[in-house]
Design a protein around this motif. Structure first.
Motif, PDB file in Angstrom:
ATOM      1  N   ARG A  90       0.837  -1.205   0.000  1.00  0.00           N
ATOM      2  CA  ARG A  90       0.000   0.000   0.000  1.00  0.00           C
ATOM      3  C   ARG A  90       0.867   1.249   0.000  1.00  0.00           C
ATOM      4  O   ARG A  90       1.770   1.389   0.807  1.00  0.00           O
ATOM      5  CB  ARG A  90      -0.909   0.023   1.234  1.00  0.00           C
ATOM      6  N   LYS A  91       0.579   2.145  -0.903  1.00  0.00           N
ATOM      7  CA  LYS A  91       1.349   3.388  -1.021  1.00  0.00           C
ATOM      8  C   LYS A  91       0.808   4.489  -0.114  1.00  0.00           C
ATOM      9  O   LYS A  91       1.476   5.493   0.113  1.00  0.00           O
ATOM     10  CB  LYS A  91       1.337   3.884  -2.472  1.00  0.00           C
ATOM     11  N   ASN A  92      -0.414   4.312   0.415  1.00  0.00           N
ATOM     12  CA  ASN A  92      -1.025   5.382   1.200  1.00  0.00           C
ATOM     13  C   ASN A  92      -0.879   5.184   2.711  1.00  0.00           C
ATOM     14  O   ASN A  92      -1.543   5.859   3.481  1.00  0.00           O
ATOM     15  CB  ASN A  92      -2.504   5.523   0.830  1.00  0.00           C
ATOM     16  N   ILE A  93      -0.010   4.285   3.140  1.00  0.00           N
ATOM     17  CA  ILE A  93       0.254   4.094   4.566  1.00  0.00           C
ATOM     18  C   ILE A  93       1.548   4.817   4.921  1.00  0.00           C
ATOM     19  O   ILE A  93       2.573   4.617   4.278  1.00  0.00           O
ATOM     20  CB  ILE A  93       0.365   2.595   4.923  1.00  0.00           C
ATOM     21  N   ASP A  94       1.476   5.660   5.919  1.00  0.00           N
ATOM     22  CA  ASP A  94       2.660   6.361   6.407  1.00  0.00           C
ATOM     23  C   ASP A  94       3.335   5.467   7.448  1.00  0.00           C
ATOM     24  O   ASP A  94       3.006   5.507   8.636  1.00  0.00           O
ATOM     25  CB  ASP A  94       2.257   7.703   7.024  1.00  0.00           C
ATOM     26  N   TRP A  95       4.260   4.635   6.997  1.00  0.00           N
ATOM     27  CA  TRP A  95       4.881   3.625   7.856  1.00  0.00           C
ATOM     28  C   TRP A  95       5.715   4.235   8.967  1.00  0.00           C
ATOM     29  O   TRP A  95       5.953   3.591   9.978  1.00  0.00           O
ATOM     30  CB  TRP A  95       5.702   2.649   7.008  1.00  0.00           C
ATOM     31  N   LYS A  96       6.128   5.481   8.816  1.00  0.00           N
ATOM     32  CA  LYS A  96       6.871   6.150   9.900  1.00  0.00           C
ATOM     33  C   LYS A  96       5.981   6.351  11.117  1.00  0.00           C
ATOM     34  O   LYS A  96       6.481   6.506  12.225  1.00  0.00           O
ATOM     35  CB  LYS A  96       7.414   7.499   9.421  1.00  0.00           C
ATOM     36  N   ARG A  97       4.673   6.336  10.918  1.00  0.00           N
ATOM     37  CA  ARG A  97       3.728   6.601  12.007  1.00  0.00           C
ATOM     38  C   ARG A  97       2.947   5.352  12.423  1.00  0.00           C
ATOM     39  O   ARG A  97       1.996   5.453  13.170  1.00  0.00           O
ATOM     40  CB  ARG A  97       2.763   7.705  11.584  1.00  0.00           C
ATOM     41  N   MET A  98       3.354   4.186  11.948  1.00  0.00           N
ATOM     42  CA  MET A  98       2.688   2.926  12.301  1.00  0.00           C
ATOM     43  C   MET A  98       3.451   2.220  13.418  1.00  0.00           C
ATOM     44  O   MET A  98       4.684   2.150  13.390  1.00  0.00           O
ATOM     45  CB  MET A  98       2.629   1.984  11.101  1.00  0.00           C
ATOM     46  N   ARG A  99       2.721   1.700  14.367  1.00  0.00           N
ATOM     47  CA  ARG A  99       3.294   0.838  15.396  1.00  0.00           C
ATOM     48  C   ARG A  99       2.431  -0.414  15.440  1.00  0.00           C
ATOM     49  O   ARG A  99       1.197  -0.323  15.479  1.00  0.00           O
ATOM     50  CB  ARG A  99       3.294   1.512  16.776  1.00  0.00           C
ATOM     51  N   LEU A 100       3.065  -1.560  15.389  1.00  0.00           N
ATOM     52  CA  LEU A 100       2.361  -2.833  15.370  1.00  0.00           C
ATOM     53  C   LEU A 100       2.662  -3.610  16.646  1.00  0.00           C
ATOM     54  O   LEU A 100       3.770  -3.544  17.166  1.00  0.00           O
ATOM     55  CB  LEU A 100       2.803  -3.669  14.164  1.00  0.00           C
ATOM     56  N   PHE A 101       1.680  -4.342  17.117  1.00  0.00           N
ATOM     57  CA  PHE A 101       1.921  -5.255  18.229  1.00  0.00           C
ATOM     58  C   PHE A 101       1.184  -6.556  17.964  1.00  0.00           C
ATOM     59  O   PHE A 101       0.205  -6.600  17.218  1.00  0.00           O
ATOM     60  CB  PHE A 101       1.510  -4.636  19.576  1.00  0.00           C
ATOM     61  N   LEU A 102       1.702  -7.613  18.546  1.00  0.00           N
ATOM     62  CA  LEU A 102       1.095  -8.926  18.367  1.00  0.00           C
ATOM     63  C   LEU A 102       0.053  -9.166  19.447  1.00  0.00           C
ATOM     64  O   LEU A 102       0.302  -8.920  20.629  1.00  0.00           O
ATOM     65  CB  LEU A 102       2.151 -10.028  18.425  1.00  0.00           C
ATOM     66  N   ILE A 103      -1.089  -9.668  19.023  1.00  0.00           N
ATOM     67  CA  ILE A 103      -2.147 -10.050  19.952  1.00  0.00           C
ATOM     68  C   ILE A 103      -1.768 -11.363  20.633  1.00  0.00           C
ATOM     69  O   ILE A 103      -2.030 -11.568  21.804  1.00  0.00           O
ATOM     70  CB  ILE A 103      -3.485 -10.236  19.199  1.00  0.00           C
ATOM     71  N   ASP A 104      -1.159 -12.254  19.875  1.00  0.00           N
ATOM     72  CA  ASP A 104      -0.763 -13.553  20.419  1.00  0.00           C
ATOM     73  C   ASP A 104       0.512 -14.043  19.743  1.00  0.00           C
ATOM     74  O   ASP A 104       0.886 -13.589  18.672  1.00  0.00           O
ATOM     75  CB  ASP A 104      -1.882 -14.587  20.288  1.00  0.00           C
ATOM     76  N   GLU A 105       1.188 -14.922  20.433  1.00  0.00           N
ATOM     77  CA  GLU A 105       2.427 -15.510  19.928  1.00  0.00           C
ATOM     78  C   GLU A 105       2.581 -16.894  20.540  1.00  0.00           C
ATOM     79  O   GLU A 105       2.065 -17.163  21.628  1.00  0.00           O
ATOM     80  CB  GLU A 105       3.623 -14.624  20.286  1.00  0.00           C
ATOM     81  N   ARG A 106       3.272 -17.756  19.839  1.00  0.00           N
ATOM     82  CA  ARG A 106       3.520 -19.097  20.354  1.00  0.00           C
ATOM     83  C   ARG A 106       4.703 -19.064  21.311  1.00  0.00           C
ATOM     84  O   ARG A 106       5.724 -18.448  21.023  1.00  0.00           O
ATOM     85  CB  ARG A 106       3.789 -20.051  19.209  1.00  0.00           C
ATOM     86  N   TYR A 107       4.532 -19.723  22.426  1.00  0.00           N
ATOM     87  CA  TYR A 107       5.583 -19.779  23.438  1.00  0.00           C
ATOM     88  C   TYR A 107       6.091 -21.215  23.504  1.00  0.00           C
ATOM     89  O   TYR A 107       5.307 -22.149  23.571  1.00  0.00           O
ATOM     90  CB  TYR A 107       5.043 -19.354  24.808  1.00  0.00           C
ATOM     91  N   GLY A 108       7.397 -21.381  23.458  1.00  0.00           N
ATOM     92  CA  GLY A 108       7.991 -22.699  23.588  1.00  0.00           C
ATOM     93  C   GLY A 108       8.198 -23.429  22.280  1.00  0.00           C
ATOM     94  O   GLY A 108       8.762 -24.513  22.265  1.00  0.00           O
ATOM     95  N   SER A 109       7.763 -22.862  21.185  1.00  0.00           N
ATOM     96  CA  SER A 109       7.965 -23.503  19.879  1.00  0.00           C
ATOM     97  C   SER A 109       9.366 -23.207  19.384  1.00  0.00           C
ATOM     98  O   SER A 109       9.843 -22.081  19.468  1.00  0.00           O
ATOM     99  CB  SER A 109       6.944 -22.977  18.863  1.00  0.00           C
ATOM    100  N   LYS A 156      10.183  -7.232   5.789  1.00  0.00           N
ATOM    101  CA  LYS A 156      11.192  -7.445   4.737  1.00  0.00           C
ATOM    102  C   LYS A 156      10.754  -6.816   3.424  1.00  0.00           C
ATOM    103  O   LYS A 156      11.565  -6.235   2.703  1.00  0.00           O
ATOM    104  CB  LYS A 156      11.460  -8.933   4.535  1.00  0.00           C
ATOM    105  N   ARG A 157       9.459  -6.890   3.111  1.00  0.00           N
ATOM    106  CA  ARG A 157       8.961  -6.282   1.875  1.00  0.00           C
ATOM    107  C   ARG A 157       9.040  -4.761   1.932  1.00  0.00           C
ATOM    108  O   ARG A 157       9.338  -4.116   0.932  1.00  0.00           O
ATOM    109  CB  ARG A 157       7.541  -6.748   1.595  1.00  0.00           C
ATOM    110  N   LEU A 158       8.753  -4.196   3.090  1.00  0.00           N
ATOM    111  CA  LEU A 158       8.910  -2.753   3.229  1.00  0.00           C
ATOM    112  C   LEU A 158      10.356  -2.340   2.995  1.00  0.00           C
ATOM    113  O   LEU A 158      10.626  -1.369   2.270  1.00  0.00           O
ATOM    114  CB  LEU A 158       8.447  -2.297   4.616  1.00  0.00           C
ATOM    115  N   HIS A 159      11.281  -3.076   3.595  1.00  0.00           N
ATOM    116  CA  HIS A 159      12.699  -2.750   3.424  1.00  0.00           C
ATOM    117  C   HIS A 159      13.135  -2.903   1.969  1.00  0.00           C
ATOM    118  O   HIS A 159      13.909  -2.074   1.469  1.00  0.00           O
ATOM    119  CB  HIS A 159      13.557  -3.616   4.344  1.00  0.00           C
ATOM    120  N   LYS A 160      12.634  -3.926   1.278  1.00  0.00           N
ATOM    121  CA  LYS A 160      12.970  -4.101  -0.150  1.00  0.00           C
ATOM    122  C   LYS A 160      12.461  -2.935  -0.984  1.00  0.00           C
ATOM    123  O   LYS A 160      13.035  -2.615  -2.019  1.00  0.00           O
ATOM    124  CB  LYS A 160      12.406  -5.417  -0.680  1.00  0.00           C
ATOM    125  N   ALA A 161      11.381  -2.313  -0.533  1.00  0.00           N
ATOM    126  CA  ALA A 161      10.829  -1.150  -1.228  1.00  0.00           C
ATOM    127  C   ALA A 161      11.445   0.156  -0.714  1.00  0.00           C
ATOM    128  O   ALA A 161      10.936   1.240  -1.011  1.00  0.00           O
ATOM    129  CB  ALA A 161       9.312  -1.116  -1.056  1.00  0.00           C
TER     130      ALA A 161
END
Length: 129
Positions: free
Chosen positions: A29-48, A65-70
């Motif tokens: 998406r070209k219309n997302i200002d990634w400098k102002r985005m913060r992401l967090f995980l709702i859940d994650e696997r523990y012990g895997s 990785k795709r953002l960095h490639k762009a």
């Protein structure tokens, strides 16, 4: 301020593929200002030990990785994920809670949260029974 988005993980090959598709779409998406985005995980696997089961790994591969490639900067600290190397699991959860509460307080969020509903009725690894 920043836009804070919570990402729910999933299990199952098909559902993980759909989540991957969503993340790839977001990266394009070209219309997302990634400098102002913060992401967090709702859940994650523990012990895997399988990296491919990790929701954080999926976000890093399909989105970051795709953002960095762009040539779009998205520093690792913009993704908040549990440190699953901490033991016991209670320490992992407590440490993640502290970081997550700090982010949400600072940014007055979350602003958007994705949720997954599994066949067993669980939402974000919280089971109904």
């Amino acid at each position: 301020g920043n836009f804070v988005m919570g990402l729910s993980g999933t299990n199952g090959r098909v559902r993980r593929a759909r989540l991957q598709d969503m993340l790839i779409g977001m990266a394009g998406r070209k219309n997302i200002d990634w400098k102002r985005m913060r992401l967090f995980l709702i859940d994650e696997r523990y012990g895997s030990t399988n990296e491919d089961d990790s929701n954080a790994h999926l976000v890093r591969v399909a989105l970051i990785k795709r953002l960095h490639k762009a040539n779009i900067a998205f520093p690792e600290e913009y993704l908040l994920a549990p440190d699953t190397s901490l033991v016991p699991v209670e320490a992992c959860a407590a440490e993640y809670k502290d970081r997550l509460v700090a982010l949400l307080d600072q940014e007055h969020g979350p602003h958007l949260v994705t949720l997954g509903l599994a066949a067993d009725g669980s939402v974000c690894s919280v089971f109904p029974e």
